[in-house]
Design an enzyme around this catalytic site. Structure first.
Site, PDB file in Angstrom:
ATOM      1  N   LYS A   1      65.734  40.087  32.690  1.00  0.00           N
ATOM      2  CA  LYS A   1      66.055  41.485  32.956  1.00  0.00           C
ATOM      3  C   LYS A   1      67.177  41.603  33.991  1.00  0.00           C
ATOM      4  O   LYS A   1      68.010  42.490  33.898  1.00  0.00           O
ATOM      5  CB  LYS A   1      64.806  42.216  33.444  1.00  0.00           C
ATOM      6  CG  LYS A   1      63.877  42.595  32.305  1.00  0.00           C
ATOM      7  CD  LYS A   1      62.629  43.283  32.813  1.00  0.00           C
ATOM      8  CE  LYS A   1      61.684  42.274  33.401  1.00  0.00           C
ATOM      9  NZ  LYS A   1      60.400  42.856  33.805  1.00  0.00           N
TER      10      LYS A   1
ATOM     11  N   GLU B   1      56.636  44.416  34.433  1.00  0.00           N
ATOM     12  CA  GLU B   1      57.118  45.007  35.668  1.00  0.00           C
ATOM     13  C   GLU B   1      58.159  46.050  35.268  1.00  0.00           C
ATOM     14  O   GLU B   1      59.115  45.719  34.571  1.00  0.00           O
ATOM     15  CB  GLU B   1      57.753  43.933  36.561  1.00  0.00           C
ATOM     16  CG  GLU B   1      58.131  44.487  37.896  1.00  0.00           C
ATOM     17  CD  GLU B   1      58.783  43.451  38.821  1.00  0.00           C
ATOM     18  OE1 GLU B   1      59.329  43.889  39.835  1.00  0.00           O
ATOM     19  OE2 GLU B   1      58.738  42.251  38.515  1.00  0.00           O
TER      20      GLU B   1
ATOM     21  N   ARG C   1      57.803  30.385  27.208  1.00  0.00           N
ATOM     22  CA  ARG C   1      58.600  31.598  27.024  1.00  0.00           C
ATOM     23  C   ARG C   1      59.436  31.454  25.763  1.00  0.00           C
ATOM     24  O   ARG C   1      59.819  30.363  25.384  1.00  0.00           O
ATOM     25  CB  ARG C   1      59.634  31.843  28.119  1.00  0.00           C
ATOM     26  CG  ARG C   1      59.388  31.485  29.481  1.00  0.00           C
ATOM     27  CD  ARG C   1      60.619  31.644  30.371  1.00  0.00           C
ATOM     28  NE  ARG C   1      61.251  32.929  30.320  1.00  0.00           N
ATOM     29  CZ  ARG C   1      60.848  33.987  31.018  1.00  0.00           C
ATOM     30  NH1 ARG C   1      59.823  33.907  31.817  1.00  0.00           N
ATOM     31  NH2 ARG C   1      61.484  35.133  30.928  1.00  0.00           N
TER      32      ARG C   1
END
Ligand code: ATP
Ligand code: MG
Length: 552
Positions: A267, A33, A257
């Site tokens: 982020k 994204e 992850r």
């Protein structure tokens, strides 16, 4: 790394699929994204997705997951592309989920026509309330019973901009009592009168992640759609939508992850550090971003090797930052050019060396790399050594300078300390040595053996440089398990700036080389460096054997 490294579980799945002839070749994707710069976790995902395609002769698409108009920016798109290329990967196609907006709209219309989606006028609070809880079933509302024509009409009006943000949503009609909360009529589309970085004002309705991601995979014929574990509960919805829409059956696989010690990898949290000026920028060398690591001097090979080494886990885990540093050191040891830089200078006067005399010595650029050549190192009567390399009363095993002790000056001569001078405060201000003329490196006929070799610089020719010494950004090992705010755990000493003295050759190389400042660590010139004010970032320290001795 051992040759017989066993396959990770995703590789097993891929090999199986290929063996069974399920696919002729595989197609993966990396779907960032564009709302921030890529970090180490993304690097893991990139190495996995692109690495699979490389290993099995397939391809990887780069698909920007740009379905949220508000947070996305072109700056991020550009940085993401640069980072992937720098990591050493190339994509088959550069794609944008926003390019599928019309197609996704048609998919939604298909669902409505099948009686599998409806327009809901409830507020978000009402929707949340009707949804129930994990232990109690949700309830359907009256909008759920709208007929196909009405839904088609309202959805068209939503698209045409007839309604305000939040006034209506499109929902899938699945099961308000499902044990999986995500199947309790998930929202597919919401109204947002916002400008999109690529589609401008064409759209005022935007698909939700769950209605964009899997459908984009399917449109592209992605065979293996790999994401992180938090999407496990989304998989039934991923499959449901593909099945009901009767489109290409992409499959989702999840892995853990990457989390690393002493840092955060979100982020949102990293953006706050940038916005609040806690760090200089996204590429501040303390940031766990790919651009930050690049600026700090980490190599893409080290990052790839690290990602390979940690493998693909099925359960969340925390990886030690020092493992990444290990791979950085290992790579830089092979490639970095050696230079001498004195951090904390102490003057040494070679009493039997002539005042006017200067010698050009030869220093190899990198003993680990053949054909790396040599540079000139200038020797003069007065030199600097590190203050810590001299002790008035040395303990045993201190193989450096001390009264009566002898050391080798790298690339130069053996010197013996005869004397030293102190100021009125008792600080040592200079050291007097004699050198052994027949002990010149490469042509040593003195027959004397010493244990210590020191780095040094000519006092006359040394160039001042600025050093930026970095430490971990946070003080807590596991930043996902802390009390209070993550910003409470910032390391106040994560950046220390000082001045050092470098041999002139350091400033003569044109390219952006990696250096080993001998006995000190690995360094790289910072992008803010100028000829007037050279600045060097410490990439990573060396393992200091004396520090270990001291601990004992
Ligand atoms: P963040 O939480 O940092 O915002 P994200 O998952 O929202 O990360 P995306 O841009 O959506 O960021 O991620 C792109 C891809 O990278 C996704 O496939 C995602 O699963 C993967 N990814 C993100 N963070 C990690 C991580 N820490 N470890 C492994 N893969 C990750
Ligand atoms: Mg995301």
């Amino acid at each position: 790394m051992s040759e017989e490294k066993s396959l990770n579980f995703i590789e097993e799945i891929v090999e199986n699929d290929l063996q069974e002839g399920k696919y002729k070749s595989i197609l993966t994707r990396f779907p960032p994204e564009p709302n921030g710069y890529l970090h180490m976790g993304h690097a893991k995902s990139i190495c996995l997705n692109f690495g699979l395609a490389q290993k099995y002769g397939g391809k990887t698409n780069l698909r920007f997951d740009d379905t949220n108009p508000e947070k996305e920016e072109t700056e991020y798109v550009d940085s993401i592309k640069e980072d992937i290329k720098w990591l050493g990967f190339g994509w088959a196609q550069e794609l944008y989920a926003s390019d599928y907006f019309e197609q996704l709209y048609q998919f939604a219309v298909n669902l409505i026509k099948k009686g599998l989606a409806y327009v809901d006028d409830s507020t978000s609070e009402e929707i949340a309330q009707q949804k129930g809880t994990p232990t109690t079933a949700g309830v359907g509302n009256k909008y759920r019973e709208r007929n196909v024509e009405e839904n088609l009409h309202l959805f068209e009006e939503m698209r045409a901009g007839k309604y305000k943000d939040g006034e209506k949503v499109l929902r899938a009609k699945i099961d308000m009592a499902s044990p999986n909360m995500l199947l309790r009529d998930p929202i597919l589309y919401r109204i947002k009168h916002a400008e999109h970085h690529r589609t401008g004002n064409t759209w005022c309705i935007y698909p939700m992640y769950d209605f964009a991601h899997g459908q984009s995979d399917s449109i592209e014929n992605i065979t293996h759609s790999i994401c992180t574990l938090e999407f496990v509960p989304h998989r039934p919805l991923y499959d449901w939508l593909i099945e009901k829409l009767e489109i290409f059956p992409s499959h989702q696989y999840e892995f853990a992850r990457l989390n690393m010690t002493y840092t955060v990898m979100s982020k949102r949290k990293l953006l706050k550090l940038v916005n609040d000026k806690i760090v200089e920028s996204w590429d501040d060398p303390r940031m766990p971003t790919i651009s930050g690591m690049r600026r700090r001097g980490y190599t893409s090979k080290a990052i790839r090797d690290f990602c390979e080494r940690i493998g693909v886990a099925k359960r969340d885990n925390l990886i030690d930052l020092s493992l990444l540093e290990f791979f950085v050191r290992e790579d830089l040891n092979k490639t970095a050019w050696r230079r001498m830089v004195v951090f904390d200078p102490l003057k040494v006067i070679i009493t039997n060396y002539h005042e006017e005399q200067e010698e050009i010595l030869e220093g190899e650029n990198n003993p680990e790399e053949e054909n790396s050549g040599t540079r000139n190192v200038i020797f003069t009567k007065e030199i600097f050594i590190e203050r810590e390399d001299f002790m008035e009363e040395p303990p045993k095993k201190f193989f450096r300078l001390a009264p009566g002790q002898m050391v080798r000056l790298k690339y130069a001569y053996l010197v013996r300390c005869d004397n030293f001078v102190k100021d009125e405060n008792g600080n040592i201000t200079e050291i007097h040595c004699t050198y052994i003329p027949e002990s010149k490196s490469g042509n040593d006929t003195s027959g004397i053996k010493v244990k210590g070799t020191l780095h040094w610089v000519s006092a006359k020719y040394a160039k001042p440089i600025e050093l930026r010494l970095y430490d971990r950004l946070f003080t807590a090992e596991d930043m996902d398990n802390i009390e209070g705010e993550y910003t409470d755990y910032l390391n106040p000493n994560s950046l220390q700036i000082s001045t050092a003295f470098a041999e002139p050759a350091l400033l003569e190389d044109e390219e952006n080389k990696a250096y080993q400042f001998m006995r000190k660590g690995y360094f790289v010139k910072d992008k803010m460096s100028t000829p007037e004010k050279p600045v060097f970032n410490r990439t990573v320290g060396l393992k200091d054997s004396w520090a270990k001795e001291m601990k004992k």
